[in-house]
Scaffold this motif. Structure first.
Motif, mmCIF file in Angstrom:
data_model
loop_
_atom_site.group_PDB
_atom_site.id
_atom_site.type_symbol
_atom_site.label_atom_id
_atom_site.label_comp_id
_atom_site.label_asym_id
_atom_site.label_seq_id
_atom_site.Cartn_x
_atom_site.Cartn_y
_atom_site.Cartn_z
ATOM 1 N N VAL A 87 0.757 -1.319 -0.025
ATOM 2 C CA VAL A 87 -0.128 -0.088 -0.043
ATOM 3 C C VAL A 87 0.951 1.126 0.002
ATOM 4 O O VAL A 87 0.624 2.265 -0.896
ATOM 5 C CB VAL A 87 -1.037 0.028 1.061
ATOM 6 N N VAL A 88 1.918 1.228 0.944
ATOM 7 C CA VAL A 88 2.638 2.538 0.749
ATOM 8 C C VAL A 88 3.890 2.524 -0.041
ATOM 9 O O VAL A 88 4.339 3.738 -0.275
ATOM 10 C CB VAL A 88 3.299 2.590 2.457
ATOM 11 N N ALA A 89 4.349 1.507 -0.685
ATOM 12 C CA ALA A 89 5.431 1.631 -1.546
ATOM 13 C C ALA A 89 5.051 1.869 -2.784
ATOM 14 O O ALA A 89 5.274 0.989 -3.682
ATOM 15 C CB ALA A 89 6.342 0.266 -1.208
ATOM 16 N N THR A 90 4.434 2.976 -3.075
ATOM 17 C CA THR A 90 3.896 3.267 -4.710
ATOM 18 C C THR A 90 4.195 4.770 -4.712
ATOM 19 O O THR A 90 4.755 5.422 -3.745
ATOM 20 C CB THR A 90 2.426 3.154 -4.295
ATOM 21 N N ASP A 91 4.204 5.070 -6.009
ATOM 22 C CA ASP A 91 4.478 6.308 -6.506
ATOM 23 C C ASP A 91 3.542 7.399 -5.820
ATOM 24 O O ASP A 91 3.898 8.610 -5.654
ATOM 25 C CB ASP A 91 4.481 6.357 -8.030
ATOM 26 N N ARG A 92 2.290 6.765 -5.673
ATOM 27 C CA ARG A 92 1.141 7.665 -5.050
ATOM 28 C C ARG A 92 1.674 8.193 -3.770
ATOM 29 O O ARG A 92 1.354 9.425 -3.191
ATOM 30 C CB ARG A 92 -0.127 7.121 -5.055
ATOM 31 N N THR A 93 2.226 7.359 -2.884
ATOM 32 C CA THR A 93 2.719 7.513 -1.480
ATOM 33 C C THR A 93 3.802 8.480 -1.388
ATOM 34 O O THR A 93 3.908 9.548 -0.648
ATOM 35 C CB THR A 93 3.108 6.472 -0.750
ATOM 36 N N LEU A 94 4.831 8.341 -2.435
ATOM 37 C CA LEU A 94 5.931 9.499 -2.538
ATOM 38 C C LEU A 94 5.240 10.994 -3.012
ATOM 39 O O LEU A 94 5.730 11.941 -2.446
ATOM 40 C CB LEU A 94 6.804 8.723 -3.747
ATOM 41 N N GLU A 95 4.405 10.959 -3.821
ATOM 42 C CA GLU A 95 3.795 11.984 -4.252
ATOM 43 C C GLU A 95 2.871 12.809 -3.105
ATOM 44 O O GLU A 95 3.227 13.926 -2.916
ATOM 45 C CB GLU A 95 2.770 11.973 -5.400
ATOM 46 N N LEU A 96 2.253 11.941 -2.139
ATOM 47 C CA LEU A 96 1.591 12.579 -0.976
ATOM 48 C C LEU A 96 2.522 13.145 -0.097
ATOM 49 O O LEU A 96 2.595 14.141 0.366
ATOM 50 C CB LEU A 96 0.859 11.662 -0.634
ATOM 51 N N LEU A 97 3.827 12.253 -0.161
ATOM 52 C CA LEU A 97 4.677 12.851 0.874
ATOM 53 C C LEU A 97 5.261 14.055 0.617
ATOM 54 O O LEU A 97 5.529 15.014 1.274
ATOM 55 C CB LEU A 97 5.784 11.731 1.208
ATOM 56 N N ILE A 118 -11.302 22.113 1.295
ATOM 57 C CA ILE A 118 -11.809 23.094 0.682
ATOM 58 C C ILE A 118 -10.942 23.750 -0.472
ATOM 59 O O ILE A 118 -11.668 24.307 -1.459
ATOM 60 C CB ILE A 118 -12.061 24.484 1.480
ATOM 61 N N MET A 119 -9.804 23.748 -0.498
ATOM 62 C CA MET A 119 -8.766 24.398 -1.415
ATOM 63 C C MET A 119 -8.344 23.234 -2.611
ATOM 64 O O MET A 119 -7.652 23.465 -3.400
ATOM 65 C CB MET A 119 -7.538 24.966 -0.782
ATOM 66 N N ARG A 120 -8.971 21.869 -2.092
ATOM 67 C CA ARG A 120 -8.746 20.909 -3.023
ATOM 68 C C ARG A 120 -7.549 20.614 -3.624
ATOM 69 O O ARG A 120 -6.726 20.436 -4.452
ATOM 70 C CB ARG A 120 -9.667 21.236 -4.400
ATOM 71 N N TYR A 121 -6.563 20.378 -2.353
ATOM 72 C CA TYR A 121 -5.291 20.087 -2.427
ATOM 73 C C TYR A 121 -4.922 18.825 -1.930
ATOM 74 O O TYR A 121 -5.201 18.833 -0.603
ATOM 75 C CB TYR A 121 -4.380 21.073 -1.752
ATOM 76 N N GLU A 122 -4.400 17.998 -2.609
ATOM 77 C CA GLU A 122 -4.476 16.524 -1.985
ATOM 78 C C GLU A 122 -3.234 16.287 -1.086
ATOM 79 O O GLU A 122 -2.053 16.394 -1.608
ATOM 80 C CB GLU A 122 -4.252 15.569 -3.130
ATOM 81 N N THR A 123 -3.287 15.997 0.032
ATOM 82 C CA THR A 123 -2.255 15.493 0.998
ATOM 83 C C THR A 123 -2.421 14.384 1.826
ATOM 84 O O THR A 123 -3.622 13.645 1.101
ATOM 85 C CB THR A 123 -2.054 16.911 2.120
ATOM 86 N N PHE A 124 -1.917 14.036 2.657
ATOM 87 C CA PHE A 124 -2.024 12.548 3.303
ATOM 88 C C PHE A 124 -3.303 12.568 4.101
ATOM 89 O O PHE A 124 -4.078 11.723 4.160
ATOM 90 C CB PHE A 124 -0.870 12.561 4.299
ATOM 91 N N THR A 125 -3.544 13.947 4.656
ATOM 92 C CA THR A 125 -4.917 13.868 5.473
ATOM 93 C C THR A 125 -6.077 13.826 4.482
ATOM 94 O O THR A 125 -7.164 12.739 4.878
ATOM 95 C CB THR A 125 -4.904 15.054 6.242
ATOM 96 N N ARG A 126 -6.096 14.184 3.389
ATOM 97 C CA ARG A 126 -7.304 14.042 2.574
ATOM 98 C C ARG A 126 -7.317 12.703 2.022
ATOM 99 O O ARG A 126 -8.337 12.121 1.574
ATOM 100 C CB ARG A 126 -7.271 15.148 1.584
ATOM 101 N N ALA A 127 -6.053 12.220 1.655
ATOM 102 C CA ALA A 127 -6.068 10.971 0.946
ATOM 103 C C ALA A 127 -6.612 9.934 2.062
ATOM 104 O O ALA A 127 -7.173 8.958 1.768
ATOM 105 C CB ALA A 127 -4.795 10.678 0.591
#
Length: 535
Positions: free
Chosen positions: A75-85, A227-236
């Motif tokens: 789950v965590v070893a993905t490009d998506r996780t690196l992007e969120l980080l 509200i600002m539609r910015y994807e971070t760890f919390t929103r994900a």
């Protein structure tokens, strides 16, 4: 937070001794004497506080590995996780840098210079504490839709977070002995060299602690980034929780967020340094002469005006607009009064519990530098970066499994506030105790006082103003907390934050405005008192 100094607290006279004893050795300049172990009761109380904050981590550990470590790793070893980080760390870095610039500059102007109306500017600098991040984000994006994304999230979070730096730095500036700066000037150092060599090192613990709180606040924020539609760890994490009954992906992402918190706390501890900055006399004998601004007066006034307009006036004006366009159907005075009373109750209970838990941790962090004290301080910060929704689900999980009578009851919500906001009170307590002269505690011990007596009669009274400031800050952030409150509030109970979020979620901005206005007005009272007390 605010240093109490030793004004009004005279050290008792120690009796003369005929022979030197172990306490006659020269004392080191920093708190936390070598070879002196912390009292066992203090360690036990701090351990209890740390254990409470670690409960969400127990939940995360259970959820993250329930389908096997390999599944969690996938789950965590993905490009998506690196992007969120990268997105989360980048947002936190920008907001912390901006808050340090705003907080330190405003603290310097309102404390050390002859800025016209500096008492009023000091109050205005603290009022953004009363504005929830989601209200600030809504106010700006409703007027400037092009702000959506990284820039809007960073802007809104900076405006509501910089008081976490301003307040402790302003308190530290008032606690610095002016004689040190005057000695530097007498040795030929100019104003900038004196600030860099003498003043700034003494501000470093306060600025580092405030910056850490800002970073943790940004990493755990859900409202503004949504509200600002910015994807971070919390929103994900929130999206993952709502999208599936499988909690493992969200728990695995939360573990990554907790590891980021541990690294931040360790980095802050190194930045803070080990030296204490307490005065050993009876407090500052005279006020520090204000520095004339000369030709910089108008730019300084413009800078303060711009920050106050963006952080206070604009959100208030936006709410005023929505109140004006509403009608009588959007106003429910009885509901507002009831919801406001409930909000005051839960915030006061949360602040009281959090402050009591923070006292032993803050004293240990300030006075003892052993491995145990360091680990307990780090554990106290662990819950602050866990998203509120994760803390809420952890509390539900633990209550259902082990303490079912607490499920959907007020004590569970209050405990969640303590988990989320313990660092706010710990930072205030630690900063206040650091500026309380440890020599007075040594004198009390030489007169026969035990560890608890010293804590009750010397340490706490000297640090009381800073502890009270931390309690006020905790009260404000408890009032504004949203995700955990949505999950844990008793059935049929609403706070101002939850009603505001419900109305905003349906697009009923005019109906949401009264709740937002009352929330800001109530939260503005302790914020105003904090600013006035430091003016």
């Amino acid at each position: 937070m605010k240093s109490s100094g030793t004004r009004g607290h005279q050290a008792p006279s120690a009796p003369a001794r005929s022979a030197p004893g172990p306490d006659d050795a020269p004392a080191p300049s920093r708190p936390g004497r070598a070879g002196r172990r912390p009292p066992l009761l203090l360690l036990a109380l701090a351990s209890a506080a740390a254990a409470l904050t670690l409960l969400p981590l127990v939940y995360l550990a259970v959820r993250a590995v329930e389908r096997g470590p390999a599944y969690a790793w996938n789950v965590v070893a993905t490009d998506r996780t690196l992007e969120l980080l990268a997105r989360s760390v980048g947002l936190a870095a920008v907001v912390v840098t901006a808050c340090l610039v705003l907080g330190i500059s405003l603290a310097w102007l309102t404390v050390r210079t002859a800025l016209p109306g500096r008492r009023a500017w000091s109050v205005l600098a603290t009022l953004p504490l009363a504005v929830p991040s989601y209200v600030a984000a809504f106010a700006w994006i409703s007027a400037r839709p092009d702000l959506a994304g990284f820039s809007g999230a960073a802007f809104a979070l900076t405006l509501v977070s910089y008081p976490y730096v301003y307040l402790p730095v302003a308190a530290a500036l008032r606690g610095i002995d002016p004689a040190q700066e005057e000695a530097s000037r007498a040795l030929g150092h100019g104003p900038w060299s004196t600030f860099r060599r003498v003043t700034l090192p003494q501000l470093r613990p306060a600025a580092a602690g405030g910056g850490l709180l800002v970073a943790l606040y940004v990493l755990s924020d859900f409202g503004a980034v949504s509200i600002m539609r910015y994807e971070t760890f919390t929103r994900a994490i929130h999206t993952s929780y709502k999208a599936s009954f499988d909690r493992t992906p969200a728990a695995a992402l939360s573990v990554v967020l907790v590891l980021m918190t541990v690294l931040l706390v360790a980095a802050e501890a190194r930045t803070r340094g080990r030296a204490g900055h307490a005065r050993t006399g009876g407090g500052t004998a005279r006020p520090t002469p204000p520095i004339p601004l000369g030709r910089l007066k108008w730019p300084a006034l413009g800078w303060c005006s711009a920050v106050a307009a963006a952080g206070v006036a604009f959100p208030a004006g936006t709410l005023g607009y929505w109140l004006a366009v509403g009608n009588s159907r959007t106003w429910d005075p009885r509901g507002l009064l009831e919801t406001g009373g409930i909000t005051l109750l839960v915030a006061a209970l949360g602040a009281a519990l959090t402050t009591c838990l923070a006292l032993p941790v803050g004293v240990l962090a300030a006075r003892h530098r052993g491995r145990a004290a360091h680990l307990l301080e780090q554990a106290a910060y662990a819950g602050h970066a866990v998203p509120g929704i994760t803390v809420g689900l952890a509390m539900v999980f633990l209550a259902v499994r082990f303490a079912y009578p607490l499920y959907q009851e007020l004590p569970l919500l209050v405990a969640a506030y303590a988990v989320l906001f313990l660092p706010v009170a710990v930072g205030a307590t630690r900063a206040a105790v650091l500026q309380a002269p440890p020599v007075l505690e040594d004198v009390a011990r030489s007169l026969g006082r035990g560890p608890l007596g010293v804590l009750r009669e010397v340490t706490v009274p000297l640090a009381a103003p800073g502890i009270a400031a931390g309690a006020a800050l905790t009260f404000v952030v408890c009032m504004k907390e949203l995700p955990a409150t949505l999950l844990l509030r008793p059935t049929g109970m609403d706070t101002l934050a939850t009603r505001l979020w419900t109305e905003t979620g349906t697009g009923s901005y005019a109906a949401a405005a009264p709740y937002a206005a009352v929330l800001i007005l109530i939260a503005a009272v302790p914020s105003y008192l904090l600013g006035r007390h430091r003016a």
